[in-house]
Design an enzyme around this catalytic site. Structure first.
Site, mmCIF file in Angstrom:
data_model
loop_
_atom_site.group_PDB
_atom_site.id
_atom_site.type_symbol
_atom_site.label_atom_id
_atom_site.label_comp_id
_atom_site.label_asym_id
_atom_site.label_seq_id
_atom_site.Cartn_x
_atom_site.Cartn_y
_atom_site.Cartn_z
ATOM 1 N N THR A 1 76.209 -35.376 13.935
ATOM 2 C CA THR A 1 76.192 -36.778 14.152
ATOM 3 C C THR A 1 75.814 -37.285 15.546
ATOM 4 O OG1 THR A 1 78.580 -36.565 14.961
ATOM 5 C CG2 THR A 1 78.141 -36.940 12.522
ATOM 6 N N GLY A 2 75.185 -36.316 16.472
ATOM 7 C CA GLY A 2 74.631 -36.816 17.549
ATOM 8 C C GLY A 2 73.434 -37.301 17.740
ATOM 9 N N LYS B 1 80.917 -42.437 13.003
ATOM 10 C CA LYS B 1 80.737 -41.199 12.649
ATOM 11 C C LYS B 1 81.025 -40.845 11.221
ATOM 12 C CE LYS B 1 81.371 -38.123 15.710
ATOM 13 N NZ LYS B 1 82.029 -37.579 16.830
ATOM 14 N N LYS C 1 73.238 -22.146 29.213
ATOM 15 C CA LYS C 1 72.162 -21.969 28.478
ATOM 16 C C LYS C 1 71.662 -20.568 28.252
ATOM 17 C CE LYS C 1 70.508 -26.643 27.382
ATOM 18 N NZ LYS C 1 69.260 -27.639 27.276
#
EC number: 1.23.1.2
Length: 326
Positions: free
Chosen positions: A27-28, A59, A153
Site C-alpha cells: 500500500t506504499g 489503506k 541495505k
C-alpha cells in the site's frame, strides 16, 4: 475494524502468468505500483497486510481495490514470525517495498525477519528486497547520517546471501516524483515557473525513473534467469541528465527562462546540518547525487541495465514526465 481475511482464495480475474508473487508494503508509494504491475503481468498476486489496520480508510480501500482486481490479501505481521512463514509459503517470489525513507519511516532492517521466514519456508525462488534507489554496494564511502540507508541495505543483502536465498537487487536511482517534480531541488515536488536553485554547477548527471517503470521492470526481472543473483540497474539512456538539462526541458515547456541561484557545496552542507535527523538523511542522498555525481561515475553493462534487458518496455522519458506539470 475487522480483519480483511487471512487469504482471499478466490481465483484471480487475470490469468496467471509465471510465478506467484507476494508484495510486502503493497500500500506504499512504490508498493502499490508493484502490485499493479504484478496484476497487469498476469501473475497470481498476493498482498500482505497487517491483521489490524485500525481506521486507515485509504489503506483499506486500496487493499480492497487490489482484491477486486484479483489479488489475494494475506494477513501477516513482522511481529508474528509464523505468519510470515505461512505467507511466503504461498508464493514463488517475494518482493518487499517497505519504506527506507526516513521522512516517512525507516524499516529496512525489519527484512531480517523476512529473510528468516524465507529461509525457513524453503520454497521461494526469488527475493527482491526493498532497495530501488542508489546501489548500496557502491556507497561504502557515503557521508553520515545518510549512509545508514546504504549500511542497513547491505546488512540485509549479507543476510540474504548467507542464507543462500535466490535474489535480484533493483537499483532504480531517483524516483521521478521526488526529483523531477521539484527540478531536483530538495523539499520541492512541484516545478516553479520563476526560480530554481542549482545544486553546485548543476552539471552532475542523475538518473530519473518513473516509479511505474521501476515496478514494470522489476516484474519483468523476477522470472528472468539472466537477473538471478544479480543487481539490475534502471538507467534509461534518455533519463541520464544533469539538473541544468532537466531545468532546460522545463523552460522549453513554459516558454521562459527561470531565474537561477547557485547553492555551493559548502552552503548546502551548512544548511543540511541545521535540519533534523530525518531531513539530514535525505539531504545527504541529494548531496551524493547532485554534488558528487554518484549515479553517473560508473558504467553499467547492457546485461545489467533494465531498458536494455527489456527493450519492449516503453519507459517514460524525462521530457514526457515533466509535460504533466505544464
Amino acid at each position: 475494524m475487522g480483519s480483511l481475511g487471512k487469504v482471499n482464495n478466490e481465483i484471480p480475474t487475470k490469468s496467471s502468468g509465471g510465478s506467484k508473487v507476494l508484495v510486502i508494503g503493497g500500500t506504499g508509494y512504490l508498493g502499490k505500483r508493484l502490485v499493479k504491475a504484478s496484476l497487469d503481468s498476469g501473475h497470481d498476486t498476493y498482498v500482505m497486510h497487517r491483521p489490524e489496520i485500525g481506521v486507515d480508510i485509504e489503506k483499506v480501500q486500496l487493499l480492497l481495490s487490489f482484491k477486486m482486481q484479483g489479488a489475494h490479501l494475506v494477513s501477516a505481521s513482522f511481529d508474528d514470525q509464523r505468519s510470515l512463514v505461512d505467507a511466503v509459503k504461498l508464493v514463488d517470489v517475494v518482493i518487499c517495498a517497505i519504506s527506507g525513507v526516513h521522512i516517512r519511516s525507516h524499516q529496512i532492517l525489519l527484512q531480517l525477519k523476512l529473510v528468516e521466514a524465507i529461509k525457513e519456508a524453503g520454497n521461494v525462488k526469488r527475493f527482491v528486497p526493498s532497495e530501488f534507489g542508489t546501489d548500496p554496494a557502491r556507497m561504502e564511502n557515503a557521508m553520515e547520517p545518510g549512509r545508514i540507508t546504504f549500511d542497513d541495505k547491505m546488512v540485509v543483502r549479507r543476510a540474504i546471501e548467507e542464507a543462500g536465498i535466490p535474489f535480484t537487487y533493483v537499483s532504480a536511482n531517483c524516483f521521478a516524483g521526488y526529483f523531477l517534480g521539484g527540478l531536483c531541488q530538495p523539499g520541492y515536488i512541484l516545478p516553479s515557473r520563476d526560480h530554481v536553485t542549482l545544486l553546485g554547477d548543476g552539471d552532475k548527471k542523475g538518473v530519473y525513473v518513473d516509479e511505474d517503470d521501476t515496478a514494470a521492470y522489476t516484474l519483468r526481472a523476477i522470472d528472468d534467469p539472466r537477473t538471478l543473483n544479480k543487481t539490475i540497474y534502471v538507467k534509461p539512456p534518455k533519463n541520464v541528465l544533469s539538473q541544468r538539462e532537466v531545468v532546460g526541458i522545463w523552460e522549453k515547456y513554459i516558454g521562459k527562462e527561470l531565474q537561477k541561484t547557485i547553492l555551493s557545496e559548502q552552503d548546502f552542507l551548512a544548511t543540511m546540518r541545521e535540519q533534523n535527523y530525518a531531513e539530514q538523511v535525505g539531504l545527504t542522498h541529494y548531496y551524493h547525487v547532485c554534488y558528487e555525481g554518484c549515479l553517473s561515475n560508473f558504467e553499467v553493462d547492457d546485461e545489467q541495465e533494465a531498458s536494455k534487458l527489456y527493450p519492449d518496455v516503453h519507459y517514460t522519458t524525462v521530457e514526457e514526465y515533466l509535460k504533466r506539470y505544464v
